[in-house]
Scaffold this active site. Sequence first.
Site, PDB file in Angstrom:
ATOM      1  N   TYR A 281       0.833  -1.207   0.000  1.00 32.80           N
ATOM      2  CA  TYR A 281       0.000   0.000   0.000  1.00 32.80           C
ATOM      3  C   TYR A 281       0.867   1.257   0.000  1.00 32.80           C
ATOM      4  CZ  TYR A 281      -3.063   3.711   1.663  1.00 32.80           C
ATOM      5  OH  TYR A 281      -3.737   4.908   1.792  1.00 32.80           O
TER       6      TYR A 281
ATOM      7  N   THR B 115     -13.617   6.277   6.446  1.00 38.09           N
ATOM      8  CA  THR B 115     -14.179   5.679   5.235  1.00 38.09           C
ATOM      9  C   THR B 115     -14.017   4.163   5.306  1.00 38.09           C
ATOM     10  OG1 THR B 115     -12.135   5.649   3.925  1.00 38.09           O
ATOM     11  CG2 THR B 115     -13.400   7.717   3.937  1.00 38.09           C
TER      12      THR B 115
END
Length: 326
Positions: A207, A244
């Site tokens: 990531y 989120t």
Amino acid sequence: MLSAIRSHLLPVIKLYLLGLKVLLAQLFSRCFRLPVMPRQDGKVAIVTGGSRGIGYEVVRHMARLGAHVIIGGRNEQEGLAAVRKICEEYKEAKVEFMKLDLASLQSVRQFVQCFREQDLPLNILVNNAGVMLLPEGRTEDGFEQHFAVNYLGHFLLTWLLLDTLKNSGKCGHFSRVVNVSSSAHRVSEIRLNDLNSSQCYSAHAAYCHSKLAQLLFSSHLHQELQRGGFPLSSCAVDPGIVDTALYRHLWTPLCMALSVIARLLFWTPAQGAATILYSALSPDLEGENGGGYWANGRREMTTPPAFDPQLQLSLWETSLQLLGLQ
């Protein structure tokens, strides 16, 4: 054995320590509030991942200002629901959904072809969609998933839309590319000989790696545009730690605890969208002022590798080769 353990644990420790540092900074600083932005009538924007979270807030605000906004996403049902919701809120909104799966290079090309068939200008491209901490896997094209979705898919999308973006800009009204990155890039390095994380996979490292690649691309693109004198700018934005669905792949007990903490301590999607919208719409960032790396409403310096011109060029050329664009 020790080397393998270190390779897996070190990225985890680095990322969570960075996350704690960023979260503490958010708690003790004032969140950037978006100033009143000018109307965007006649402008066309594409926002990837615009069906929910930060992307949805970006689409919603642009539509309220009169822009024609296209949501690029892979979930059609979710995308159409987002369009309906915005149109119910703003009766005059011009919002549409187009299928886009950034994990598929064919899907990216099909999306661009469908967009071109509409014969529209393109004033703003927000590369927002992203994935985080996925288990090891490859896309249909053979690329590691974080690298493919967060970086390579957006690279191809931007490349294929460059001419339209250039032709849509003009002096005093530059087109803009906004790449939604992350502070996670600060604890990564680019491995040009292992962009697919094949040697030793760590979801945390993959990531961070994809976010650094995105920042290198954004910076190099802006420099190329400046050198060519094109009416188009490129910048990268860190939206902060935002509540989120991006964190849904965390270790389950941690994810459950985080869902409670997030409501209390994380920024809301609307707050996370503020700097993205500022970078995309503000007259203060016109022309050459539009480049750089932005966080909480300010241009920031970041780690030296992000501004290494040779590393930027090497990644750029390698990406073109991987995509068959040479």
